[in-house]
Design an enzyme around this catalytic site. Structure first.
Site, PDB file in Angstrom:
ATOM      1  N   GLY A   1       7.505   5.171   7.555  1.00  0.00           N
ATOM      2  CA  GLY A   1       6.531   6.226   7.835  1.00  0.00           C
ATOM      3  C   GLY A   1       6.819   6.853   9.186  1.00  0.00           C
ATOM      4  O   GLY A   1       7.942   6.775   9.702  1.00  0.00           O
TER       5      GLY A   1
ATOM      6  N   GLU B   1      11.034   1.659   9.491  1.00  0.00           N
ATOM      7  CA  GLU B   1      11.897   2.810   9.175  1.00  0.00           C
ATOM      8  C   GLU B   1      11.082   4.058   9.482  1.00  0.00           C
ATOM      9  O   GLU B   1      10.142   4.378   8.758  1.00  0.00           O
ATOM     10  CB  GLU B   1      12.289   2.796   7.691  1.00  0.00           C
ATOM     11  CG  GLU B   1      12.975   1.524   7.221  1.00  0.00           C
ATOM     12  CD  GLU B   1      14.383   1.371   7.765  1.00  0.00           C
ATOM     13  OE1 GLU B   1      14.960   2.369   8.234  1.00  0.00           O
ATOM     14  OE2 GLU B   1      14.895   0.243   7.736  1.00  0.00           O
TER      15      GLU B   1
ATOM     16  N   THR C   1       6.772   7.756  13.267  1.00  0.00           N
ATOM     17  CA  THR C   1       7.065   6.957  14.462  1.00  0.00           C
ATOM     18  C   THR C   1       5.781   6.493  15.156  1.00  0.00           C
ATOM     19  O   THR C   1       5.704   5.343  15.614  1.00  0.00           O
ATOM     20  CB  THR C   1       7.959   7.785  15.411  1.00  0.00           C
ATOM     21  OG1 THR C   1       9.218   7.962  14.735  1.00  0.00           O
ATOM     22  CG2 THR C   1       8.198   7.089  16.736  1.00  0.00           C
ATOM     23  N   ALA C   2       4.773   7.344  15.209  1.00  0.00           N
ATOM     24  CA  ALA C   2       3.529   6.951  15.898  1.00  0.00           C
ATOM     25  C   ALA C   2       2.869   5.786  15.147  1.00  0.00           C
ATOM     26  O   ALA C   2       2.400   4.815  15.774  1.00  0.00           O
ATOM     27  CB  ALA C   2       2.569   8.139  15.971  1.00  0.00           C
ATOM     28  N   THR C   3       2.862   5.854  13.818  1.00  0.00           N
ATOM     29  CA  THR C   3       2.268   4.751  13.044  1.00  0.00           C
ATOM     30  C   THR C   3       3.091   3.477  13.254  1.00  0.00           C
ATOM     31  O   THR C   3       2.535   2.380  13.391  1.00  0.00           O
ATOM     32  CB  THR C   3       2.208   5.095  11.536  1.00  0.00           C
ATOM     33  OG1 THR C   3       1.748   6.425  11.383  1.00  0.00           O
ATOM     34  CG2 THR C   3       1.296   4.154  10.784  1.00  0.00           C
TER      35      THR C   3
ATOM     36  N   LYS D   1       0.842  -1.195   0.000  1.00  0.00           N
ATOM     37  CA  LYS D   1       0.000   0.000   0.000  1.00  0.00           C
ATOM     38  C   LYS D   1       0.880   1.249   0.000  1.00  0.00           C
ATOM     39  O   LYS D   1       1.638   1.485   0.929  1.00  0.00           O
ATOM     40  CB  LYS D   1      -0.893   0.039   1.251  1.00  0.00           C
ATOM     41  CG  LYS D   1      -1.996   1.097   1.104  1.00  0.00           C
ATOM     42  CD  LYS D   1      -2.658   1.484   2.404  1.00  0.00           C
ATOM     43  CE  LYS D   1      -1.990   2.612   3.115  1.00  0.00           C
ATOM     44  NZ  LYS D   1      -1.997   3.911   2.430  1.00  0.00           N
TER      45      LYS D   1
ATOM     46  N   GLU E   1      10.070  16.313  14.983  1.00  0.00           N
ATOM     47  CA  GLU E   1      10.237  16.233  13.533  1.00  0.00           C
ATOM     48  C   GLU E   1       9.245  17.181  12.853  1.00  0.00           C
ATOM     49  O   GLU E   1       8.042  17.075  13.060  1.00  0.00           O
ATOM     50  CB  GLU E   1       9.980  14.795  13.059  1.00  0.00           C
ATOM     51  CG  GLU E   1      10.292  14.618  11.597  1.00  0.00           C
ATOM     52  CD  GLU E   1       9.984  13.218  11.081  1.00  0.00           C
ATOM     53  OE1 GLU E   1       8.916  12.679  11.414  1.00  0.00           O
ATOM     54  OE2 GLU E   1      10.823  12.672  10.337  1.00  0.00           O
TER      55      GLU E   1
ATOM     56  N   CYS F   1      13.412  11.993   5.315  1.00  0.00           N
ATOM     57  CA  CYS F   1      13.686  11.587   6.695  1.00  0.00           C
ATOM     58  C   CYS F   1      15.150  11.794   7.053  1.00  0.00           C
ATOM     59  O   CYS F   1      15.499  11.860   8.223  1.00  0.00           O
ATOM     60  CB  CYS F   1      13.296  10.126   6.888  1.00  0.00           C
ATOM     61  SG  CYS F   1      14.049   9.054   5.655  1.00  0.00           S
TER      62      CYS F   1
HETATM   63  P1  NDP Z   1       2.540   7.864   8.070  1.00  0.00           P
HETATM   64  O1  NDP Z   1       3.075   7.058   9.194  1.00  0.00           O
HETATM   65  O2  NDP Z   1       1.388   8.739   8.315  1.00  0.00           O
HETATM   66  O3  NDP Z   1       2.124   6.926   6.853  1.00  0.00           O
HETATM   67  C1  NDP Z   1       3.000   5.994   6.273  1.00  0.00           C
HETATM   68  C2  NDP Z   1       2.184   4.909   5.598  1.00  0.00           C
HETATM   69  O4  NDP Z   1       1.488   4.171   6.593  1.00  0.00           O
HETATM   70  C3  NDP Z   1       1.117   5.457   4.652  1.00  0.00           C
HETATM   71  O5  NDP Z   1       0.964   4.586   3.560  1.00  0.00           O
HETATM   72  C4  NDP Z   1      -0.100   5.435   5.539  1.00  0.00           C
HETATM   73  O6  NDP Z   1      -1.309   5.440   4.820  1.00  0.00           O
HETATM   74  C5  NDP Z   1       0.108   4.142   6.288  1.00  0.00           C
HETATM   75  N1  NDP Z   1      -0.656   3.993   7.526  1.00  0.00           N
HETATM   76  C6  NDP Z   1      -1.177   4.948   8.317  1.00  0.00           C
HETATM   77  N2  NDP Z   1      -1.848   4.389   9.354  1.00  0.00           N
HETATM   78  C7  NDP Z   1      -1.742   3.042   9.219  1.00  0.00           C
HETATM   79  C8  NDP Z   1      -2.225   1.921   9.948  1.00  0.00           C
HETATM   80  N3  NDP Z   1      -2.989   2.045  11.034  1.00  0.00           N
HETATM   81  N4  NDP Z   1      -1.921   0.684   9.517  1.00  0.00           N
HETATM   82  C9  NDP Z   1      -1.157   0.519   8.420  1.00  0.00           C
HETATM   83  N5  NDP Z   1      -0.697   1.542   7.654  1.00  0.00           N
HETATM   84  C10 NDP Z   1      -0.977   2.787   8.051  1.00  0.00           C
HETATM   85  O7  NDP Z   1       3.788   8.676   7.496  1.00  0.00           O
HETATM   86  P2  NDP Z   1       3.776   9.765   6.345  1.00  0.00           P
HETATM   87  O8  NDP Z   1       3.206   9.186   5.100  1.00  0.00           O
HETATM   88  O9  NDP Z   1       3.218  11.032   6.896  1.00  0.00           O
HETATM   89  O10 NDP Z   1       5.347   9.940   6.076  1.00  0.00           O
HETATM   90  C11 NDP Z   1       6.150  10.818   6.771  1.00  0.00           C
HETATM   91  C12 NDP Z   1       6.935  10.083   7.844  1.00  0.00           C
HETATM   92  O11 NDP Z   1       7.709   9.038   7.260  1.00  0.00           O
HETATM   93  C13 NDP Z   1       7.915  10.981   8.539  1.00  0.00           C
HETATM   94  O12 NDP Z   1       7.855  10.754   9.925  1.00  0.00           O
HETATM   95  C14 NDP Z   1       9.258  10.516   8.009  1.00  0.00           C
HETATM   96  O13 NDP Z   1      10.344  10.759   8.857  1.00  0.00           O
HETATM   97  C15 NDP Z   1       9.021   9.073   7.808  1.00  0.00           C
HETATM   98  N6  NDP Z   1       9.992   8.530   6.868  1.00  0.00           N
HETATM   99  C16 NDP Z   1      10.973   7.687   7.332  1.00  0.00           C
HETATM  100  C17 NDP Z   1      11.957   7.212   6.479  1.00  0.00           C
HETATM  101  C18 NDP Z   1      13.009   6.260   6.951  1.00  0.00           C
HETATM  102  O14 NDP Z   1      13.625   5.628   6.097  1.00  0.00           O
HETATM  103  N7  NDP Z   1      13.253   6.109   8.241  1.00  0.00           N
HETATM  104  C19 NDP Z   1      11.974   7.617   5.065  1.00  0.00           C
HETATM  105  C20 NDP Z   1      10.896   8.486   4.697  1.00  0.00           C
HETATM  106  C21 NDP Z   1       9.942   8.928   5.569  1.00  0.00           C
HETATM  107  P3  NDP Z   1      -2.026   6.866   4.503  1.00  0.00           P
HETATM  108  O15 NDP Z   1      -1.114   7.616   3.629  1.00  0.00           O
HETATM  109  O16 NDP Z   1      -3.258   6.492   3.830  1.00  0.00           O
HETATM  110  O17 NDP Z   1      -2.270   7.509   5.829  1.00  0.00           O
END
Ligand code: NDP
Length: 479
Positions: A226, A248, A228-230, A173, A383, A282
């Site tokens: 994505g 990550e 940290t909370a997720t 996804k 962040e 990130c």
């Molecule tokens: P989110 O955590 O909001 O979303 C990431 C993904 O998870 C999206 O596809 C999202 O769907 C999905 N998601 C959300 N809730 C759930 C759930 N309950 N169960 C399963 N999947 C879920 O992050 P962002 O998209 O806002 O991305 C930004 C974040 O990503 C920043 O904190 C950044 O630092 C981090 N990041 C980390 C990297 C690393 O390599 N460490 C690299 C790049 C980014 P939807 O979009 O529909 O909400």
């Protein structure tokens, strides 16, 4: 235009027949609709993947490799089309998508297509016991890949390519706000001859489609990038099912500058590491610490350079800073600029929205440099994930190390110095998964990638990714 799910090699509407608006950040207009997929769509995707697994996991490494490399070549052939789609969805300059996002996505398939042919398993002779052990590296089965919006195709394929190379089938996804290149990838996979059901892409909300993936009892491993909370939520859901997890997560990376560095190189790279992709990487060095001996000079030179960055429409070749990904994200970043003011930070440049002629409803923000009075203020700890950096001086190596490590995150750190002993000392002590010295974001795909503390668990990249996507099984034979 409607985006569709890619399940069992074909494009399908969501079972719910519900759709979500997809916005173009450069003008604030809805330009496509994406499926609001539910548990039923994820179940279909899972069933397709489970049926394809037996054949795919027994496909020879050379054949798997050939298909992945073909996908890579097709991405390269379609570079312009994919770059424009990525830019339209995410707001990043087309030039950036063309030079970084799409080429690196193609590299992911090429790299893992080759790496799998070199992925050796171990054998150990139990000397004196007349026994030999060999370790199989077996694919896990059906795995889930969930990715964010900032580097949409790049991070999506960073997971999918090793998962497929290792013989797994995938339910993936992409982020709900940047689904377009993942959608286009389905076409490429069909053209490359990827058997149906091996990769399935379900679009929709994290809380419904994403949640259905992480809750699925037979999806045995989740690779997630994505927030940290997720990530914490996923870990909680997955724990009772003992799923394998690679998380990550977020970062708040220090960029530490000593007076003995190569100044011009440092200055130019620091502009890039602060504001590339509108600061939405990130790995961006969002906390800049500068040795006091060069602080005043750095401050004025840096601000001067940042003021020259051109904020504009992503398709304009002169644009350095495009649009932020969404209206809510723009509001969040602006909120942090207000917090900085309340915390007695000084806005050295930027801080305001930009109106781009002809695209007045786009989500544009000036690159912003904030001088902070203390490393403990919120803008230095939380962040922000936008075109905003903090700067402050430091006096000693000991003190800057303390400040660099005093955040909950630990993804990457950048160090600018020509002192070898200091480089070695600090690289050992910095709490981060990646340390760059005199460079930033240079990536060799063979190296481990990931963070410590609240930046995640597990490593991706190179054989680490292939290890994650396989289960080791030891066979001990007595003779
Ligand atoms: P989110 O955590 O909001 O979303 C990431 C993904 O998870 C999206 O596809 C999202 O769907 C999905 N998601 C959300 N809730 C759930 C759930 N309950 N169960 C399963 N999947 C879920 O992050 P962002 O998209 O806002 O991305 C930004 C974040 O990503 C920043 O904190 C950044 O630092 C981090 N990041 C980390 C990297 C690393 O390599 N460490 C690299 C790049 C980014 P939807 O979009 O529909 O909400």
């Amino acid at each position: 235009m409607n985006i569709q799910n890619y399940i069992n090699g074909s494009f399908q509407n969501p079972k719910s027949k519900e759709w979500i608006d997809n916005y173009n950040p450069s003008n604030g207009e809805v330009y496509s609709q994406i499926p609001n997929s539910s548990k039923a769509d994820v179940e279909d995707a899972y069933n397709a993947a489970a049926s394809a697994f037996k054949t795919w996991s027994n496909t020879t490494l050379i054949d798997r490799s050939r298909i992945l490399i073909k996908i890579s070549e097709l991405l390269e052939t379609n570079l312009q089309r994919f770059a424009e789609a990525e830019s339209k969805d995410n707001g990043k300059p087309v030039s950036l998508a063309k030079s970084v996002d799409i080429p690196r996505s193609a590299s992911n398939f090429r790299f893992f297509g080759n790496a799998i042919t070199q992925f050796a398993s171990e054998s150990h002779e139990s000397v004196g016991l007349n026994a030999i052990n060999y370790t199989l590296r077996q694919p896990i089965g059906v795995v889930g890949c969930i990715s964010p919006w900032n580097l949409p195709l790049y991070l999506f394929t960073w997971k999918i390519a090793p998962a497929l190379a290792a013989g797994n089938c995938v339910v993936a996804k992409p982020s709900e706000v940047t689904p377009m290149t993942a959608y286009l990838l389905g076409e490429i996979c069909n053209e490359a001859g990827l058997p149906k059901g091996v990769l399935n892409i379900v679009h929709g909300l994290g809380t419904t489609a994403g949640q259905a993936i992480i809750e699925h009892p037979n999806i045995k491993a989740i690779s997630f990038t994505g927030g940290t909370a997720t990530g914490a939520h996923i870990a909680k859901v997955a724990a009772p099912m003992f799923k394998k997890l690679s998380l990550e997560l977020g970062g708040k990376n220090p960029n530490i500058i000593f007076g003995d560095c190569d100044y011009e190189d440092m200055l130019n790279t620091t502009v890039r590491s602060s504001f590339a992709n509108q600061g939405q990487i990130c790995l961006c060095g969002s906390r800049i610490f500068v040795e006091s001996s060069i602080y005043d000079k750095f401050k004025s030179d840096f601000v001067e350079k940042v003021k020259q960055l051109k904020v504009g429409h992503p398709s304009n070749s002169e644009t350095n800073i495009g649009a932020l990904v969404s209206k809510p994200h723009l509001e969040k970043v602006k909120g942090y600029i207000n917090i900085a003011k309340e915390e007695n930070g000084t806005i050295l440049c930027g801080g305001n929205e930009v109106v781009v002629e002809g695209y007045e409803n786009g989500y544009y923000l000036e690159p912003t440099v904030i001088e902070v009075p203390t490393d403990e203020c919120r803008v230095n700890q939380e962040e922000i994930f936008g075109p905003v950096v903090t700067i402050m001086p430091f006096q000693t190596e000991k003190k800057v190390l303390q400040m660099a490590n005093k955040v909950k995150y630990g993804l990457s750190a950048t160090l600018w110095t020509n002192n070898l002993k200091r480089t070695m000392r600090m690289s050992n002590e910095l709490q981060a998964g990646i340390v760059w010295v005199n460079t930033w974001m240079m990536r060799d795909l063979r190296t481990p990638f990931g963070g410590v503390k609240a930046s995640g668990v597990g490593r991706e990249g190179g054989f680490e990714a292939l290890r994650f996507f396989t289960e080791p099984k030891n066979v001990c034979i007595k003779y």
